[in-house]
Design an enzyme around this catalytic site. Structure first.
Site, short mmCIF file in Angstrom:
data_model
loop_
_atom_site.label_atom_id
_atom_site.label_comp_id
_atom_site.label_asym_id
_atom_site.label_seq_id
_atom_site.Cartn_x
_atom_site.Cartn_y
_atom_site.Cartn_z
CG HIS A 366 -50.00 2.35 -37.28
ND1 HIS A 366 -51.07 3.17 -37.54
CD2 HIS A 366 -48.89 3.09 -37.51
CE1 HIS A 366 -50.63 4.36 -37.93
NE2 HIS A 366 -49.30 4.34 -37.91
CE LYS A 557 -63.62 -4.56 -41.00
NZ LYS A 557 -63.14 -3.41 -40.27
NE ARG A 558 -54.95 -6.82 -47.14
CZ ARG A 558 -53.71 -6.71 -47.61
NH1 ARG A 558 -53.27 -5.56 -48.05
NH2 ARG A 558 -52.92 -7.75 -47.68
CE LYS A 563 -57.93 -5.96 -40.75
NZ LYS A 563 -58.13 -4.63 -40.13
CB THR A 663 -59.54 4.52 -40.55
OG1 THR A 663 -58.92 3.55 -41.40
CG2 THR A 663 -58.52 5.07 -39.59
CE LYS A 667 -61.32 5.57 -44.33
NZ LYS A 667 -60.39 4.52 -44.77
C1 NBG Z 1 -53.36 -0.70 -38.79
C2 NBG Z 1 -54.35 -1.21 -37.75
C3 NBG Z 1 -55.68 -0.48 -37.86
C4 NBG Z 1 -55.45 1.02 -37.82
C5 NBG Z 1 -54.44 1.41 -38.90
C6 NBG Z 1 -54.12 2.88 -38.87
C7 NBG Z 1 -51.24 -1.77 -39.39
C8 NBG Z 1 -49.91 -2.25 -38.91
N1 NBG Z 1 -52.07 -1.28 -38.49
O1 NBG Z 1 -56.51 -0.84 -36.79
O2 NBG Z 1 -54.54 -2.59 -37.91
O3 NBG Z 1 -56.64 1.72 -38.02
O4 NBG Z 1 -53.23 0.71 -38.70
O5 NBG Z 1 -53.67 3.28 -37.63
O6 NBG Z 1 -51.50 -1.82 -40.57
#
Ligand code: NBG
Length: 828
Positions: A366, A557-558, A563, A663, A667
């Protein structure tokens, strides 16, 4: 065989009358309250119990059918499930939302009030955990035999407050009133072993066997959460493990007379499942974290093997009946644990065990971020999991032999590929263990998979190209459209029917109407109503008054440097200065939401500066409605459901090459927001789907970022050419937003001028231009509405159902097994 009346399932009625009866009964029988005196929370619990009875009934039907049909099952191993509230989701997927609403009304209770009482189940950090929740929902919806395994954290993701500008974390005690959705399974407990040592036994037949002795044992006890499919009778299961002290453990000290020590040790062993680490995309490296990982992996694998054998299958049939997905490297120790179980507990040979292991596992990566890649010191692994360290050495030995054979004399390649990193004080590279132990490795968007193959896993890709596949992420339209955006759902229903609910590509039927003024008006009215709903919520949570008639520009988002919340903030400050200078800029509301990891100082500084800027801007009488800036506190799944349908603009502005997929981008676009984004992660595929004219792409590409890092101009040089941007940076560092205290953000100024590791400065001019393009389009209501409608119509690809089918077909080799309507509740 038990008599039919014993094996008969109850078959509860789902009409208003039947539900009302169940709910009323539950108030008395389960909650223990007089219906005359029951509180709203009592009714909520009673309703939950009425639903869960019905869910478990279908789960048992589903399980019987799977057993009868000899299906192959997939098990999803994830440290995180970011589920959110369960009541409405379960009502909706069980198809009883409206009857339940009526039944509650008959009982004098307003369903919406009840729905709002529920805490989010926030057992995850961000995208990775939410993806896991979407995948489980889709598995059930499509009728796949798929089960989740994870940890029942007593405390999930912390609750965020601002005091007044800085983030303060509060514990999330989500289980304090109990949880009506879980089924504690005291009959499903497995011992999990830590520490101790390994003893080698040589048999006369030449075999060597190992036993793992002494050390500590903790019990993993199962808690089951039924997961209902939408528009289907299938109900799957999410099994979360809680740590319980073993009896022996207590006894040892009790016998020695040390009562206090016994109780204290019991509490300590139960800390394993106490709290979710609130780090998103960063490895934490703490012993307790390793214990959490092994704890849930060991219990899950023991349970999987138990079920496999109980169903009468041979261990040799494991890959034919079982697929196990590793959600990131967090559960990667599973590779060694399955080897241990197959060899030490089931006495398979190394070769046999290794073949079965590799065919059973698959691994999803991920992130490419180096700080997220888990590595454990060999010394720690040896101490906590001595048997596993031995197995990892042996796996590595066999693997490096294979490499040596393919690339004779290439010692550098061996060092790069090795599961043990010898360069940094000897560490176990969990990603390498996951790749070596899996038959498939996937990235989560096309660009991400490509970059995995070219960078992080280049050597592995050269070795085993056939193992690598891409599975682009998706989102569930049940939560992210039907539940979150009922107004748009109704409008879609009127225009194109409801087929899209089962096959999101059906949204294409909207395309021909994109220019229809009537639809455009209805669509914009829906957006306006959703913005009003958010305006009310923002007033309630922050006291800030928004104007729902201006553009809502959203970044949720986080909080992370890559980001680039700072890019958006600089734009806010730039706009603020332009308005103050008398320029007529189009009005907008900028809304941020997201949490920072508690130990991530830079991210917490970003939250603080956004809050400070917001406070000045929002209270400046010269600005009025032309600019508002809000940091929405404690962003979580349930607030996302209100924010996303209200967004006009979706900010997806990560430095290209860093966001694996995203994601939230999906949405927001699905709900009709237009994306301002870099060519990063799934943004690229979103652009391909919606078309250049419905998206505002800007900034450096991933390749250009690499090039810029090598030989691009310094941030200072760029600032010298960009007076507006330079003025914005100056305004922040001058202390203008912090009661003229230049100390607070002096460091932030230095960071932007001299470091700027994620190229906020370099990308700013292109970003500001993209925002201007968005403003121009927004001024033309018809053109905007058309683009937004087309955006919705073309988002079908990003359904989680497509994602899950890709996994099912290319990785798991499983097929859907919808529970037949003819399957009765009688004896099976
Ligand atoms: C996160 C990514 C996102 C991705 C999500 C789901 C982790 C390690 N990765 O870009 O930063 O959409 O995983 O795949 O949290």
């Amino acid at each position: 065989m038990a008599a039919p009346e014993v094996t008969h399932l109850p078959n509860l009625p789902n009409d208003v009358e039947g539900l009302r009866q169940s709910i009323r009964d539950a108030v008395v029988r389960v909650v223990g309250e007089d219906p005359r005196q029951a509180t709203e929370r009592d009714w909520m619990e009673a309703l939950a119990f009425a639903i869960r009875e019905r869910m478990v009934e279908r789960r048992l039907l589903t399980r019987r059918q799977f057993a009868d049909e000899d299906v192959k099952r997939v098990y999803y191993l994830s440290m995180e499930y970011l589920i959110g509230r369960m009541l409405e989701a379960n009502l909706r997927n069980m198809g009883i939302l409206e009857p339940a609403r009526q039944a509650m009304a008959d009982l004098g209770v307003d369903l919406d009030t009840i729905l709002d009482l529920e805490d989010d189940a926030a057992l995850g950090n961000g995208g990775l955990g939410r993806l896991a929740a979407c995948i489980l929902e889709s598995l059930a919806t499509q009728g796949y035999p798929g089960y989740g395994y994870g940890i029942r954290y007593e405390f999930g993701m912390f609750r965020q407050e601002f005091e007044p500008y800085q983030q303060v974390e509060h514990p999330d005690n989500w289980l304090r009133y109990g949880n009506p959705w879980e089924f504690p399974r005291s009959d499903r407990k497995y011992p999990v072993h830590f520490y101790g040592y390994v003893v080698e036994h040589h048999h006369p037949n030449g075999e060597t066997r190992y036993t793992w002795e002494d050390g500590e044992e903790v019990l993993a006890m199962a808690y089951d959460y039924p997961t209902a499919g939408y528009g289907r009778r299938n109900v799957n299961n999410l099994r979360l493990w809680a740590a319980k002290a073993t009896r022996d453990f207590d006894l040892r000290y009790f016998n020695e007379g040390d009562y206090i020590r016994a109780v204290a040790d019991k509490a300590e062993s139960e800390t394993i499942s106490m709290v979710l680490y609130p780090n998103d995309a960063t490895a934490i490296g703490k012993e307790l974290r390793l214990k959490q990982e092994y704890f849930f992996v060991s219990a899950s694998l023991q349970d999987i093997l138990d079920r496999h054998l109980a169903l009468g299958y041979d261990l040799d049939a494991l890959p034919d009946k079982v697929a196990i997905q590793l959600n990131d490297t967090h559960p990667a120790i599973a590779v060694a644990e399955l080897m241990r179980l197959l060899m030490d507990a089931h006495e398979l040979s190394w070769e046999r065990a290794w073949e079965l292991t590799r065919k059973t596992f698959a691994y999803t990566n991920h992130t490419l971020m180096p700080e997220a890649l888990e590595t454990w010191p060999v010394e720690l692994m040896e101490r906590v999991l001595p048997r596993h360290m031995g197995i990892i050495y042996q796996i590595n030995h066999g693997f490096l032999e294979e490499v040596r054979h393919r690339y004779p004399g290439d010692t550098e390649r061996l060092a790069r590929l090795s599961i043990i990193d010898e360069g940094n004080g000897r560490r176990v590279r969990m990603a390498h263990l996951a790749v070596v132990g899996s038959h498939r490795v996937n990235g989560v968007a096309a660009l991400h998979t490509q970059l995995l193959q070219e960078t992080l896993f280049e050597d592995f890709y050269n070795l085993w190209p056939e193992r690598f596949v891409n599975v682009t992420n998706g989102v569930t339209p049940r939560l992210w459209m039907i539940q979150s955006n009922p107004a748009l759902t109704d409008l879609l229903g009127q225009r194109i029917g409801n087929d899209w609910q089962y096959n999101l590509d059906g949204l294409r039927a909207l395309e021909p109407y994109a220019q229809d003024p009537e639809l455009q008006k209805a669509f914009m009215d829906v957006k306006r109503a959703n913005k009003q709903r958010l305006t009310d919520l923002v007033r309630e949570r922050t006291g800030v008054e928004l104007n729902p008639d201006v553009m809502f520009d959203v970044q949720i988002k986080r909080i992370h440097e890559y980001k680039r919340q700072l890019l958006k903030l600089l734009h806010v400050v730039d706009l603020y200065q332009r308005i103050r200078a008398g320029e007529d800029v189009p009005p907008r509301v900028v809304l941020f939401g997201g949490k920072a990891a508690p130990g991530y100082a830079r991210a917490k500084g970003i939250i603080q500066v956004i809050n400070e800027v917001a406070d000045i801007v929002n209270n400046d009488p010269a600005i009025g409605d032309r600019l508002k800036c809000v940091f929405f506190p404690n962003y979580e799944v349930s607030s996302a459901s209100i924010i996303i349908p209200a967004a006009d603009i979706s900010e997806q502005i990560s430095t290209a090459g860093f966001e694996a997929s995203g994601t939230g981008n999906m949405k927001l676009a699905l709900n009709g927001a237009l994306t301002i984004g870099t060519l990063d992660g799934a943004n690229i595929e979103i652009r391909d789907a919606v078309g250049e004219e419905s998206i505002f792409i800007f900034g450096m590409t991933a390749d250009e970022v690499v090039e810029h890092r090598r030989s691009g101009p310094s941030p200072e040089a760029i600032l010298a050419q960009q007076p507006n941007l330079a003025a914005a940076v100056e305004m922040i560092e001058s202390g203008f937003f912090t009661c003229d205290d230049p100390e607070t953000h002096g460091d932030l100024g230095r960071y932007l001028r001299h470091e700027d590791p994620f190229f906020v400065i370099a990308d700013y001019p292109a970003y500001a231009a993209a925002c201007d393009r968005a403003d121009t389009l927004y001024a033309d209501r018809a053109a905007w509405a058309e683009a937004a409608i087309l955006n919705v119509a073309r988002m079908g690809f990003f359904s989680i159902d497509r994602t899950v089918r890709d996994y099912a077909n290319h990785i798991w080799d499983i097929t859907p097994e919808p529970v037949a309507p003819s399957r009765t509740n009688g004896a099976a």
